[in-house]
Design a protein around this motif. Structure first.
Motif, PDB file in Angstrom:
ATOM      1  N   LEU A   3      24.002  70.977  32.527  1.00  0.00           N
ATOM      2  CA  LEU A   3      23.316  70.854  33.540  1.00  0.00           C
ATOM      3  C   LEU A   3      22.991  72.297  34.189  1.00  0.00           C
ATOM      4  O   LEU A   3      22.282  72.732  35.033  1.00  0.00           O
ATOM      5  CB  LEU A   3      24.373  70.359  34.769  1.00  0.00           C
ATOM      6  N   LYS A   4      23.514  72.903  33.365  1.00  0.00           N
ATOM      7  CA  LYS A   4      23.301  74.605  34.037  1.00  0.00           C
ATOM      8  C   LYS A   4      21.867  75.164  33.399  1.00  0.00           C
ATOM      9  O   LYS A   4      21.248  75.985  33.728  1.00  0.00           O
ATOM     10  CB  LYS A   4      24.260  75.428  33.364  1.00  0.00           C
ATOM     11  N   THR A   5      21.248  74.383  32.441  1.00  0.00           N
ATOM     12  CA  THR A   5      19.855  74.655  32.050  1.00  0.00           C
ATOM     13  C   THR A   5      18.963  73.912  32.837  1.00  0.00           C
ATOM     14  O   THR A   5      19.335  73.029  33.531  1.00  0.00           O
ATOM     15  CB  THR A   5      19.875  74.151  30.454  1.00  0.00           C
ATOM     16  N   GLN A   6      17.888  74.482  32.998  1.00  0.00           N
ATOM     17  CA  GLN A   6      16.992  74.035  34.000  1.00  0.00           C
ATOM     18  C   GLN A   6      16.634  72.611  33.578  1.00  0.00           C
ATOM     19  O   GLN A   6      16.299  71.825  34.222  1.00  0.00           O
ATOM     20  CB  GLN A   6      15.669  74.892  33.736  1.00  0.00           C
ATOM     21  N   ALA A   7      16.254  72.554  32.164  1.00  0.00           N
ATOM     22  CA  ALA A   7      16.036  71.190  31.606  1.00  0.00           C
ATOM     23  C   ALA A   7      16.847  70.208  31.963  1.00  0.00           C
ATOM     24  O   ALA A   7      16.445  69.132  32.192  1.00  0.00           O
ATOM     25  CB  ALA A   7      15.687  71.361  30.156  1.00  0.00           C
ATOM     26  N   GLY A   8      18.151  70.446  31.748  1.00  0.00           N
ATOM     27  CA  GLY A   8      19.101  69.545  32.045  1.00  0.00           C
ATOM     28  C   GLY A   8      19.465  69.209  33.455  1.00  0.00           C
ATOM     29  O   GLY A   8      19.617  68.031  33.642  1.00  0.00           O
ATOM     30  N   PHE A   9      19.289  70.195  34.219  1.00  0.00           N
ATOM     31  CA  PHE A   9      19.395  69.704  35.761  1.00  0.00           C
ATOM     32  C   PHE A   9      18.245  68.848  36.161  1.00  0.00           C
ATOM     33  O   PHE A   9      18.330  67.926  36.909  1.00  0.00           O
ATOM     34  CB  PHE A   9      19.482  70.980  36.274  1.00  0.00           C
ATOM     35  N   ASP A  10      17.062  69.228  35.727  1.00  0.00           N
ATOM     36  CA  ASP A  10      15.726  68.511  36.313  1.00  0.00           C
ATOM     37  C   ASP A  10      15.638  67.234  35.562  1.00  0.00           C
ATOM     38  O   ASP A  10      15.200  66.035  36.396  1.00  0.00           O
ATOM     39  CB  ASP A  10      14.567  69.413  35.925  1.00  0.00           C
ATOM     40  N   ARG A  11      16.047  67.000  34.392  1.00  0.00           N
ATOM     41  CA  ARG A  11      16.152  65.627  33.862  1.00  0.00           C
ATOM     42  C   ARG A  11      17.069  64.644  34.921  1.00  0.00           C
ATOM     43  O   ARG A  11      16.626  63.543  35.195  1.00  0.00           O
ATOM     44  CB  ARG A  11      16.646  65.636  32.331  1.00  0.00           C
ATOM     45  N   PHE A  12      18.107  65.184  35.137  1.00  0.00           N
ATOM     46  CA  PHE A  12      19.071  64.643  35.746  1.00  0.00           C
ATOM     47  C   PHE A  12      18.408  64.442  37.303  1.00  0.00           C
ATOM     48  O   PHE A  12      18.572  63.337  37.780  1.00  0.00           O
ATOM     49  CB  PHE A  12      20.537  65.462  35.822  1.00  0.00           C
ATOM     50  N   ASP A  13      17.871  65.374  37.752  1.00  0.00           N
ATOM     51  CA  ASP A  13      17.514  65.280  39.125  1.00  0.00           C
ATOM     52  C   ASP A  13      16.525  64.288  39.300  1.00  0.00           C
ATOM     53  O   ASP A  13      16.220  63.481  40.233  1.00  0.00           O
ATOM     54  CB  ASP A  13      16.980  66.761  39.404  1.00  0.00           C
ATOM     55  N   GLY A  14      15.393  64.186  38.347  1.00  0.00           N
ATOM     56  CA  GLY A  14      14.674  63.254  38.321  1.00  0.00           C
ATOM     57  C   GLY A  14      14.869  61.885  38.179  1.00  0.00           C
ATOM     58  O   GLY A  14      14.540  60.836  39.058  1.00  0.00           O
ATOM     59  N   PHE A  15      15.922  61.531  37.288  1.00  0.00           N
ATOM     60  CA  PHE A  15      16.680  60.330  37.164  1.00  0.00           C
ATOM     61  C   PHE A  15      17.283  59.880  38.430  1.00  0.00           C
ATOM     62  O   PHE A  15      17.026  58.796  38.881  1.00  0.00           O
ATOM     63  CB  PHE A  15      17.562  60.552  36.366  1.00  0.00           C
ATOM     64  N   MET A  16      18.096  60.610  39.087  1.00  0.00           N
ATOM     65  CA  MET A  16      18.818  60.422  40.366  1.00  0.00           C
ATOM     66  C   MET A  16      17.813  59.832  41.389  1.00  0.00           C
ATOM     67  O   MET A  16      18.013  58.961  42.008  1.00  0.00           O
ATOM     68  CB  MET A  16      19.743  61.263  40.510  1.00  0.00           C
ATOM     69  N   LYS A  17      16.939  60.804  41.651  1.00  0.00           N
ATOM     70  CA  LYS A  17      16.024  60.583  42.541  1.00  0.00           C
ATOM     71  C   LYS A  17      15.369  59.230  42.538  1.00  0.00           C
ATOM     72  O   LYS A  17      15.240  58.408  43.462  1.00  0.00           O
ATOM     73  CB  LYS A  17      14.900  61.780  42.656  1.00  0.00           C
ATOM     74  N   ALA A  18      14.723  58.843  41.282  1.00  0.00           N
ATOM     75  CA  ALA A  18      14.073  57.811  41.159  1.00  0.00           C
ATOM     76  C   ALA A  18      15.171  56.554  41.269  1.00  0.00           C
ATOM     77  O   ALA A  18      14.856  55.481  41.801  1.00  0.00           O
ATOM     78  CB  ALA A  18      13.685  57.340  39.445  1.00  0.00           C
ATOM     79  N   MET A  19      16.392  56.815  41.094  1.00  0.00           N
ATOM     80  CA  MET A  19      17.503  55.603  41.210  1.00  0.00           C
ATOM     81  C   MET A  19      17.535  55.350  42.832  1.00  0.00           C
ATOM     82  O   MET A  19      17.614  54.183  43.157  1.00  0.00           O
ATOM     83  CB  MET A  19      18.496  56.088  40.642  1.00  0.00           C
ATOM     84  N   ASP A  20      17.650  56.465  43.344  1.00  0.00           N
ATOM     85  CA  ASP A  20      17.913  56.534  44.786  1.00  0.00           C
ATOM     86  C   ASP A  20      16.670  55.933  45.358  1.00  0.00           C
ATOM     87  O   ASP A  20      16.976  54.864  46.303  1.00  0.00           O
ATOM     88  CB  ASP A  20      17.752  58.139  45.214  1.00  0.00           C
ATOM     89  N   GLU A  21      15.510  56.067  45.090  1.00  0.00           N
ATOM     90  CA  GLU A  21      14.425  55.364  45.527  1.00  0.00           C
ATOM     91  C   GLU A  21      14.300  53.969  45.467  1.00  0.00           C
ATOM     92  O   GLU A  21      13.696  53.098  46.241  1.00  0.00           O
ATOM     93  CB  GLU A  21      13.086  56.140  44.905  1.00  0.00           C
ATOM     94  N   ALA A  22      14.818  53.755  44.239  1.00  0.00           N
ATOM     95  CA  ALA A  22      14.854  52.217  44.146  1.00  0.00           C
ATOM     96  C   ALA A  22      16.057  51.672  44.703  1.00  0.00           C
ATOM     97  O   ALA A  22      16.239  50.315  44.497  1.00  0.00           O
ATOM     98  CB  ALA A  22      15.044  52.228  42.386  1.00  0.00           C
TER      99      ALA A  22
END
Lengths: 334, 334
Positions: free
Chosen positions: B186-205
């Motif tokens: 999660l310290k890498t940008q890619a790692g964080f962003d993937r996680f972020d996008g995933f969680m947001k979508a879950m949240d919205e749903a």
DNA sequence: CTGAAAGCGCTAACAA
DNA sequence: TTGTTAGCGCTTTCAG
């Protein structure tokens, strides 16, 4: 727009010395007073000056970039082999402070060889013409990963025959009798040699390998899967399998798991490569390690010697592989 | 010993034209009669002449080698990502007839930037200093695989947030409720962003992801194995898992097999990368494909434009990932 | 359409 | 120890 590059003259002016002196400082030649060294270095720093390498090369006639030419056939870049070579050469170049010019060869495009002080050809497949061309230009060339007989060029290869022998002897040491092998692409030198070494060792040990126990693969996981399905569904299953690449070995293990066949209890598996994959997975893979990285590193050193004339005799070196014992081999239970 | 290199003068002499004409032929400039072109080409062939690139560069002021700087942290060369970048850049360089100077960066050694017409930095991690240094020398630079905010430089990145979103939505489309994720670093940008996008979508749903369902991995197979063992032994097992790399996804599938858990019947797995590994194994892995190769290729094109001044505005581009459907996801059975 | 000549930025004798 | 000067091999005005 394009703000004029600062050159050696600018530095000389600022440091109040001649450009020759600047050149000397840059090249760390002796015979410059400390005072002048300091002045020049200060000017260099202030101006953020960087020598123009093209000019340096042109003027000095020297040329210290090492070229790495690799075949571009599909799949090569997913191979552990390719990566290790790039790493090894890249690392050694770093150490020797040389640039590495990387060329993915299509076998046709001519090389900008004037650019390179020497060239390392990884695996001569379709780029024989490029090799000969470079050779005819008297550019130091070195082939790695291939034994080259028909061209007068130095090479560093891996002793794959010995590798096959090692695998065979290890399997034999457990007392296996029903031993199968899944070959790599036999048209490649490495593939053929591994197979050859393996078969010879079996022969010497008096173990006969029936035809059905020799499955001709091509290094791909797909071929390994087919091989495994074939071998595991035989009435008389082999108790040991030599897979000529780790990738294939891993796939064979995966198939075994799927079919409920235990490794190494029911079947021993030995691979070839010591790819990092071999360390993961359900079980540690016993394998034959090829010193690819070391070979690539060494190649740069040798090339270096060739470039500055320290070495002029043809080198023919085959590096020995090494057995890496993990958990995928054991005595046969049946 | 070192048999004198043939140069443009030799060619001119043999072809009985001026060196200027030879130069014109070499550079395919118009305004040379067919007859002279033929004479020059014949001479070039006979002498095996190759222009000296250092001289060409020096004289023309141009500098057409593209530098590729990659971080040298351990493991990078075994990553699919690194290989695809090298391939993409290498391939595009071939097309543009540029040399590719490859540099494995330790973050400290300065770059011989005068050598390169432009530089592509893959993943700014520890080499920010080199980037800024090159920039200050007005060398065209382009960062790939990273969104860069604090430095005024063009970049081409992958939209990892979108990637996480895609994975989430796909899993949700099957009606999964108990969804877990194994993150990358999660310290890498890619790692964080993937996680972020995933969680947001879950949240919205409106799907809540409990803490235990988020396993912080680091892209390694080892971490994935631990994650899988943890998740699969929970009282309330997730019915779907988003693994943030294919490597990890494959390991999770392997663990599932070992534990007798069926994929996708008992648990759906979606990966990230579309590594070639994803096509093999017991079951086709559904995954999110990143256009790494395309990104690298495009980077060379853009850099090319920057080098010859066709482009001077800052480029900020994020390329979209894409869902690759195979067999590892299905509707939950429990 | 062609050629003569002036550099590109730097190194390497050669003098001083 | 330093500076002057002549190229390295090629491109590029500029005349012809």
């Amino acid at each position: 727009m394009e703000n004029k590059r600062v050159n050696i003259k600018d530095v000389a002016r600022l440091a109040k010395v001649s450009i020759t002196t600047v050149s000397r400082v840059i090249n760390k030649l002796p015979s410059v007073t400390k005072r002048n060294i300091a002045r020049v270095e200060a000017a260099v720093a202030e101006l953020k000056y960087r020598p123009n390498i093209s000019a340096q090369r042109l003027a000095s006639g020297s040329n210290n970039a090492v070229g790495l030419v690799m075949p571009g056939y599909p799949g090569i870049f997913h191979s552990f082999f390719a990566i290790e070579i790039i790493r090894g050469v890249g690392h050694a170049c770093e150490v020797f402070k040389q640039d590495m010019v990387f060329h993915i060869s299509d076998g046709v495009t001519p090389l900008n060889s004037s650019y390179m002080g020497g060239i390392i050809f990884a695996d001569i497949i379709e780029n024989r013409a490029q090799l000969e061309d470079s050779l005819s230009r008297h550019i130091p060339c070195l082939v790695i990963n291939n034994v080259v007989q028909d061209v007068d060029v130095s090479y560093i290869a891996i002793n794959n025959i010995k590798g096959g022998d090692i695998a065979a002897k290890y399997l034999l040491s457990f007392g296996h009798k029903r031993i199968a092998t899944v070959t790599g692409n036999l048209k490649t030198q490495a593939g053929f040699d591994r197979f050859d070494g393996f078969m010879k060792a079996m022969d010497e040990a008096g173990i006969e390998i029936p035809k059905e126990y020799v499955y001709r693969g091509d290094y791909s996981r797909r071929s390994a899967r087919q091989a495994a399905e074939f071998l595991f569904s035989m009435k008389e299953r082999p108790t040991a399998i030599f897979a000529q690449s780790d990738d294939m070995a891993m796939e064979i293990i995966a198939v075994a798991f799927e079919m409920g066949i235990r490794v190494p209890e029911d079947v021993s598996i030995i691979g070839f490569d010591d790819s990092p994959l071999a360390m993961y997975g359900p079980i540690g893979l016993t394998t034959v390690r090829q010193p690819i990285f070391e070979m690539a590193e060494k190649a740069v050193g040798i090339l270096h010697e060739m470039i500055n004339g320290t070495r002029d005799t043809r080198l023919r070196l085959a590096m020995d592989p090494e057995l890496i014992v993990r958990e995928s081999c054991a005595v046969p239970s049946s």
